[in-house]
Design an enzyme around this catalytic site. Structure first.
Site, short mmCIF file in Angstrom:
data_model
loop_
_atom_site.label_atom_id
_atom_site.label_comp_id
_atom_site.label_asym_id
_atom_site.label_seq_id
_atom_site.Cartn_x
_atom_site.Cartn_y
_atom_site.Cartn_z
N ASN A 72 22.65 48.69 171.42
CA ASN A 72 21.40 49.34 171.83
C ASN A 72 20.48 48.32 172.48
OD1 ASN A 72 19.78 48.03 169.65
ND2 ASN A 72 21.09 49.29 168.33
N LYS A 115 10.90 60.29 157.48
CA LYS A 115 11.74 59.16 157.06
C LYS A 115 11.22 58.55 155.76
CE LYS A 115 14.15 55.24 159.15
NZ LYS A 115 14.40 54.54 160.43
N ASP A 139 23.83 53.94 164.42
CA ASP A 139 24.05 55.09 163.54
C ASP A 139 25.52 55.49 163.49
OD1 ASP A 139 21.30 55.44 162.89
OD2 ASP A 139 20.99 56.36 164.85
#
Length: 418
Positions: A222, A349, A291
């Site tokens: 990423n 979250k 993820d």
């Protein structure tokens, strides 16, 4: 004759005891807070001398600082009362720390370019002591690109930037640029001399991206640069913490912390973090952990001999949830990088992963975050939230560590009182 000292040193020693601090006061309305700062520094055991710019004397009388510091106040570069008129050199050599509070946009610009046109700026050029700057100005002046560039440059040179914070301003506006409260500044200064708001606390931080291998050549990753996590690690160390950093691959200089462990994949980061969690008081999950990862990894380079390729991905282990659920659970701070509904996702979250705090920032085109030098955060915890407005990542890291320390100590105090 009986002598009564209104300002006496405390019976208990502090990390500022017998330290020599030169307080530089520049010409802004927040100069009145420097009087309280002088008193607090003296009460913490420091010896304080004050140097004022001419503009500062229009806001607060030098006599005020002389009474509070117990020392003559310095205002002139060429003071005939100083031996050989070299007062700036003697002050520069005397100081263990030079603190500019408040620091105006004008003085910050002078400091950046090395201008020595009056006493205080000349002392800053001549000293070998560390320099700390507490900015105070109108929110538009703070947000001005020139000011931001000047602050970033000073920070990179090792000048410590204390604040500013956000709030009501003398001009009637509301926004970033407000001077940190004097007590907050004193707490920040303790880390210069072995103390700090996280003194004796073990902080575990994960930072940077992970790389999930496809074959010996390719991987999934990423855009995380690791800059925010590294800035947090440095800020925690400056706050007196014992810092262990677990980092994915970055091109950054290794920060000055107690321990750095390099990992590559999400699985390696999971194993490393979980092995260190039992020894941590605080965990800050600033890493951008993948993820998903490839279900299988090819032993050899996959050849480009087909028009398309299908990758099957598996979900990676959730490090934050695992830390939060661990038997010896540290104070756990998660990060959230979002392209929309920032506050809602951050609060979700916080609840679903049972965290103590979440720091969320925008990412995506024109929204900052990844790979940028600046950042802004929405920070939430059970019962509260706040915004840290756009600033350099080093400044944001300092502000976040201050918030984390406040919540951590408050939580521990609540447990001790039960």
């Amino acid at each position: 004759m009986l002598r009564l000292d209104l300002l006496s040193k405390p019976a208990a020693l502090t990390h500022l005891t017998d330290k020599q601090i030169l307080l530089g006061v520049t010409g802004g309305i927040a100069a009145y807070k420097a009087a309280e700062l002088t008193r607090l520094l003296r009460n913490a055991g420091a010896s304080v001398r004050v140097a004022m710019t001419r503009a500062a004397t229009a806001f607060v009388s030098p006599l005020t600082f002389q009474a509070l510091s117990g020392n003559p106040v310095h205002t002139d570069l060429l003071d005939m009362e100083e031996e050989s008129a070299m007062g700036h050199i003697s002050l520069a050599r005397w100081a263990d720390l030079v603190l500019i509070a408040p620091a105006t946009a004008d003085f910050i610009a002078k400091l950046r370019i090395g201008l020595g046109d009056e006493l205080l700026s000349t002392v800053c050029l001549a000293t070998r002591a560390p320099i700390a700057v507490a900015p105070a100005m109108n929110q538009a002046m703070w947000d001005n690109p020139a000011t931001q560039e000047n602050v970033r440059c000073l920070s990179e040179r090792g000048v410590r930037i204390l604040g500013p914070t956000e709030g009501d301003q003398a001009c009637g506006e509301v926004g970033p640029g407000r001077l940190l409260e004097p007590q907050q500044i004193v707490e920040e200064l303790k880390s210069f001399f072995g103390g700090g708001i996280l003194a004796g606390v073990s902080v575990l931080i994960s930072a940077g991206p992970t790389r999930e291998p496809i074959d010996p050549v390719r991987y999934i990753s990423n855009r995380s640069s690791g800059k925010m996590g590294y800035a947090i690690a440095e800020a925690a160390a400056r706050a007196g913490a014992k810092v262990s950093l677990v980092t994915g691959p970055t091109a950054l200089k290794t920060p000055p912390v107690n321990e750095v462990t390099w990992v590559e994949s999400s699985e390696e980061m999971y194993r490393c973090v979980m092995s260190k969690v039992p020894f941590a008081d605080i965990y800050i999950g600033a890493a951008a952990v993948a993820d998903y990862a490839p279900e299988t990894i090819a032993d050899r380079k996959i050849k480009k001999n087909q028009s398309e390729m299908v990758l099957r991905l598996r979900k990676t282990q959730d490090i934050l949830s695992a830390v939060s659920a661990s038997p010896k659970r540290p104070f756990t701070v998660g990060f959230a990088a979002e392209t929309d509904n920032l506050e809602d996702y951050a609060r979700e979250k916080l609840a679903t992963k049972a965290l103590d705090m979440v720091a969320a920032n925008w990412v995506g085109r024109d929204k900052g975050g990844f790979e940028n030098d600046d950042n802004a955060l929405f920070v939430c915890w059970n019962g509260g939230d706040t915004y840290l407005p756009l600033a350099s990542k080093k400044t944001i890291a300092e502000q976040l560590i201050r918030l984390i320390a406040e919540r951590y100590h408050a939580q521990n105090s609540a447990k001790d009182s039960r």
